[in-house]
Design an enzyme around this catalytic site. Structure first.
Site, PDB file in Angstrom:
ATOM      1  CB  ILE A 156       2.197  -2.375  -1.188  1.00  0.00           C
ATOM      2  CG1 ILE A 156       1.730  -0.934  -1.451  1.00  0.00           C
ATOM      3  CG2 ILE A 156       3.705  -2.491  -1.418  1.00  0.00           C
ATOM      4  CD1 ILE A 156       2.321   0.098  -0.504  1.00  0.00           C
ATOM      5  CB  SER A 175      -1.969 -11.197   5.510  1.00  0.00           C
ATOM      6  OG  SER A 175      -2.622  -9.951   5.620  1.00  0.00           O
ATOM      7  NE  ARG A 176      -4.420  -6.864  10.598  1.00  0.00           N
ATOM      8  CZ  ARG A 176      -5.012  -5.709  10.890  1.00  0.00           C
ATOM      9  NH1 ARG A 176      -5.310  -5.416  12.136  1.00  0.00           N
ATOM     10  NH2 ARG A 176      -5.321  -4.855   9.927  1.00  0.00           N
ATOM     11  NE  ARG A 235       4.463   4.480   7.577  1.00  0.00           N
ATOM     12  CZ  ARG A 235       4.231   4.524   6.277  1.00  0.00           C
ATOM     13  NH1 ARG A 235       5.027   3.874   5.436  1.00  0.00           N
ATOM     14  NH2 ARG A 235       3.219   5.216   5.798  1.00  0.00           N
ATOM     15  CD  GLU A 264      10.135   9.892   6.859  1.00  0.00           C
ATOM     16  OE1 GLU A 264      10.648  10.160   5.754  1.00  0.00           O
ATOM     17  OE2 GLU A 264       9.552   8.814   7.089  1.00  0.00           O
ATOM     18  CG  HIS A 284      10.405   7.008   3.557  1.00  0.00           C
ATOM     19  ND1 HIS A 284       9.593   7.605   4.483  1.00  0.00           N
ATOM     20  CD2 HIS A 284       9.621   6.072   2.942  1.00  0.00           C
ATOM     21  CE1 HIS A 284       8.383   7.068   4.445  1.00  0.00           C
ATOM     22  NE2 HIS A 284       8.389   6.131   3.516  1.00  0.00           N
ATOM     23  CB  ILE A 285      13.330   6.784  -2.429  1.00  0.00           C
ATOM     24  CG1 ILE A 285      13.977   5.391  -2.504  1.00  0.00           C
ATOM     25  CG2 ILE A 285      14.319   7.823  -1.924  1.00  0.00           C
ATOM     26  CD1 ILE A 285      15.067   5.282  -3.553  1.00  0.00           C
ATOM     27  N   GLY A 286      10.519   4.867  -1.430  1.00  0.00           N
ATOM     28  CA  GLY A 286       9.618   3.880  -2.014  1.00  0.00           C
ATOM     29  C   GLY A 286       8.436   4.496  -2.735  1.00  0.00           C
TER      30      GLY A 286
END
Length: 313
Positions: A156, A175-176, A235, A264, A284-286
């Site tokens: 993503i 990023s890791r 999240r 939620e 939460h519509i992604g």
């Protein structure tokens, strides 16, 4: 084996009936529910004696699974697994397979949409114009030319970078692990602190785990420019939400676009972001597009087919 889909998943009854016939031809029982119910007792009842269960983002606790003696496999119609007690699954030999990749385009497009909404006040101006108002000399901002920090460069995050580059943005990434593909697109990897301090927009695309819980906390938020905005389609608990609300109310950052929360929706009364200025919130519509749901259904059922193929008696 008995297969139970405990919620509708955006699948029509004819589609469910087709799946029922398919699995029946292989000697399996297929049961489905066309409503969603998150109550633990009802969830345990629906799972019952099932061997395989399809579920999306409803919380599945150890207590619930302990009441389902035949459970062998969870086909999760979701990318994240933080709502599943994975330790219980591992200790009881319950396979867990997610639907990774189904909403990559959907979530990345929403992230861009939230950026544009916050920059151009689309949502608030809709209300303004319906009530007889004007732009009142407001000047928005353009996405092109801005420096955008992308936290998390999985599928993503990488797709979001592609869209941002198409808009003409400069992209920083954290990023890791660094991906060659991301560098080829034109993003530059930096430390998290550097990203927070240098970005006009910070957009989050990391899973929730012990390492990422409150990854964006007071220190990271304090590094942001007063003109910067934060976008979260990952999240809720990746961000310290009360601290974010404080930053917005104190005008220490310019805005936010939020799709995910600690729980939620519906949100509890008095939620910290409910009165935060220049904060666009969506429920939460992604992941929720027609295209994504069709892809998801295919992945979920393919996961079951593959598991059955490997576990035929």
């Amino acid at each position: 084996m008995k297969i139970v889909t405990v919620e509708p998943l955006g699948i029509s009854v004819p589609q469910f009936e087709s799946l029922k016939k398919e699995f029946a031809a292989q000697g399996h029982e297929f049961e489905y529910y066309t409503d969603r119910n998150e109550a633990p007792d009802e969830l345990a009842s629906r799972i019952g004696t099932a061997d395989i269960v399809v579920i999306s983002n409803i919380k599945v606790s150890a207590e619930t699974m302990s009441r389902c003696p035949n459970l062998k496999m969870l086909s999760v119609a979701f990318t994240g697994l933080d709502h599943i007690d994975l330790e219980y699954c591992q200790s009881h030999n319950i396979a867990v397979m997610n639907a990774s990749g189904y909403s990559t385009v959907a979530v990345s497009e929403l992230a861009i949409g939230l950026m544009l909404n916050v920059y151009r006040k689309i949502s608030s101006f809709d209300s303004t114009i319906r009530n007889g108002g004007t732009r009142n000399n407001y000047l928005g901002l353009e996405l092109g030319g801005k420096t955008v920090g992308v936290v998390g460069t999985g599928a993503i995050g990488t797709q979001t970078i592609r869209l941002l580059r198409a808009f003409g943005c400069n992209v920083l990434a954290f990023s890791r692990s660094e991906r060659y593909e991301v560098k080829q697109i034109g993003a530059k990897y930096v430390t998290l602190d550097q990203l927070m301090a240098q970005s006009d927009i910070v957009t989050l695309h990391v899973p929730l785990n012990k390492e990422s819980h409150h990854l964006i906390g007071k220190h990271q938020l304090s590094l942001m420019k007063p003109s910067a905005i934060l976008i979260n389609t990952a999240r809720g608990n990746v961000v310290d939400i009360p601290e974010l609300a404080t930053m917005l109310k104190d005008n220490r950052i310019a805005g936010a676009g939020i799709d995910v929360f600690e729980t939620e929706p519906p949100l509890p009364a008095g939620h910290p972001l409910s009165d935060a200025p220049n904060c666009v919130m969506v429920p939460h519509i992604g992941y929720a597009t027609r295209e994504a749901f069709d892809i998801r259904a295919g992945i979920v059922m393919d996961n079951i087919r593959q598991w059955l193929k490997n576990h035929q008696k």
